[in-house]
Design a protein around this motif. Structure first.
Motif, PDB file in Angstrom:
ATOM      1  N   VAL A 149     -29.302   6.330  16.456  1.00 43.06           N
ATOM      2  CA  VAL A 149     -29.896   6.281  17.803  1.00 43.06           C
ATOM      3  C   VAL A 149     -31.224   7.018  17.827  1.00 43.06           C
ATOM      4  N   LEU A 150     -31.289   8.164  17.165  1.00 49.24           N
ATOM      5  CA  LEU A 150     -32.520   8.954  17.137  1.00 49.24           C
ATOM      6  C   LEU A 150     -33.651   8.191  16.454  1.00 49.24           C
ATOM      7  N   CYS A 151     -33.356   7.607  15.299  1.00 52.13           N
ATOM      8  CA  CYS A 151     -34.388   6.863  14.565  1.00 52.13           C
ATOM      9  C   CYS A 151     -34.838   5.639  15.345  1.00 52.13           C
ATOM     10  N   ARG A 152     -33.895   4.957  15.977  1.00 48.30           N
ATOM     11  CA  ARG A 152     -34.237   3.767  16.755  1.00 48.30           C
ATOM     12  C   ARG A 152     -35.099   4.146  17.958  1.00 48.30           C
ATOM     13  N   SER A 153     -34.738   5.244  18.627  1.00 50.60           N
ATOM     14  CA  SER A 153     -35.497   5.658  19.813  1.00 50.60           C
ATOM     15  C   SER A 153     -36.893   6.144  19.463  1.00 50.60           C
ATOM     16  N   LEU A 154     -37.072   6.687  18.266  1.00 53.17           N
ATOM     17  CA  LEU A 154     -38.384   7.173  17.835  1.00 53.17           C
ATOM     18  C   LEU A 154     -39.243   6.069  17.228  1.00 53.17           C
ATOM     19  N   GLY A 155     -38.674   4.877  17.097  1.00 46.48           N
ATOM     20  CA  GLY A 155     -39.442   3.753  16.575  1.00 46.48           C
ATOM     21  C   GLY A 155     -39.631   3.767  15.075  1.00 46.48           C
ATOM     22  N   LEU A 179     -27.892  -1.257  15.346  1.00 46.55           N
ATOM     23  CA  LEU A 179     -29.144  -0.601  15.703  1.00 46.55           C
ATOM     24  C   LEU A 179     -30.204  -0.783  14.619  1.00 46.55           C
TER      25      LEU A 179
END
Length: 232
Positions: free
Chosen positions: A29-35, A115
């Motif tokens: 989730v963190l990597c996806r949200s940071l692009g 994700l």
């Protein structure tokens, strides 16, 4: 099966199953949200952490607990005193171990796979982790009946054989459950994010061999236990 599941979920060691799977989802989730590009974070999160660490560690905790904990605290005496064939004791415990391990690992890997790329990758990771749970669980359950230090020897196998030798010595990959799991995931997902190093045929055959051989070993080993809980 009910007694085994109740005993497993009632022990503190079950709490050890939660942080690592949660970490996989959190990192995804963190990597996806940071692009961050999936090609940069998917291999280390899904493979290096998910399949190479979370899956075997969860299988080790559960597999060594379904019978090993009963041997340690002496309650195995009550199980062995029942007029049951030993296979009727081992197989239900294996079913619980495989089921709990597969469910605990497959769900976060499915979420992380979706994700990272697609539903197909998520399903591939879930299916591969379920097959890995079968192989790992039978191995660790048998290990808990063979030695008094199953967790230590299990960690040696995961960290040294699979983690160290499996990455640098190509010949050891044929005897690495981790490599089978990666191959299954790669074949099902058909993704460029990772690449299996062992053929699908070898992976399938070895998974079946490991599951059958260590199940038979566990049954045979349990037959050597006396009612007092000591090996003959």
């Amino acid at each position: 099966m009910w007694i085994t599941a109740r005993g497993l979920f009632g022990r503190r060691r079950f709490l050890l199953l939660l942080p690592l799977p949660a970490l996989v989802i959190l990192l995804a989730v963190l990597c996806r949200s940071l692009g961050v590009a999936p090609s940069n974070w998917a291999p280390p999160v899904l493979i290096a952490l998910g399949l190479a660490v979370v899956l075997p560690v969860v299988a080790l905790i559960v597999g060594t607990g379904v019978l090993g904990s009963e041997i340690d605290d002496g309650t195995i005496v009550h199980v062995l005193s029942k007029p049951l064939p030993r296979w009727q004791i081992v197989l239900p415990k294996l079913v619980v171990a495989v089921g709990v391990t597969a469910l605990t690992v497959a769900v976060p890997l499915y979420v992380a796979g979706v994700l990272a790329e697609s539903v197909r990758l998520g399903l591939a990771l879930a299916a591969a982790s379920a097959l890995g749970a079968l192989a790992y669980s039978t191995f660790f359950v048998a290990l808990s009946l063979v030695t008094r230090r199953p967790v230590l020897l299990g960690l040696v196998y995961v960290l040294v054989w699979e983690g160290l030798l499996g990455n640098f010595v190509s010949g050891t990959r044929v005897l690495s459950i981790q490599q089978y799991v990666i191959t299954f995931a790669d074949r099902i997902a058909a993704t460029p994010l990772f690449d299996g190093q062992v053929s699908v045929t070898v992976s399938a055959i070895m998974t079946v061999v490991i599951a059958v051989a260590f199940t038979l070993l566990a049954i045979d080993r349990l037959r050597s236990f006396s009612v007092a809980g000591e090996t003959s």
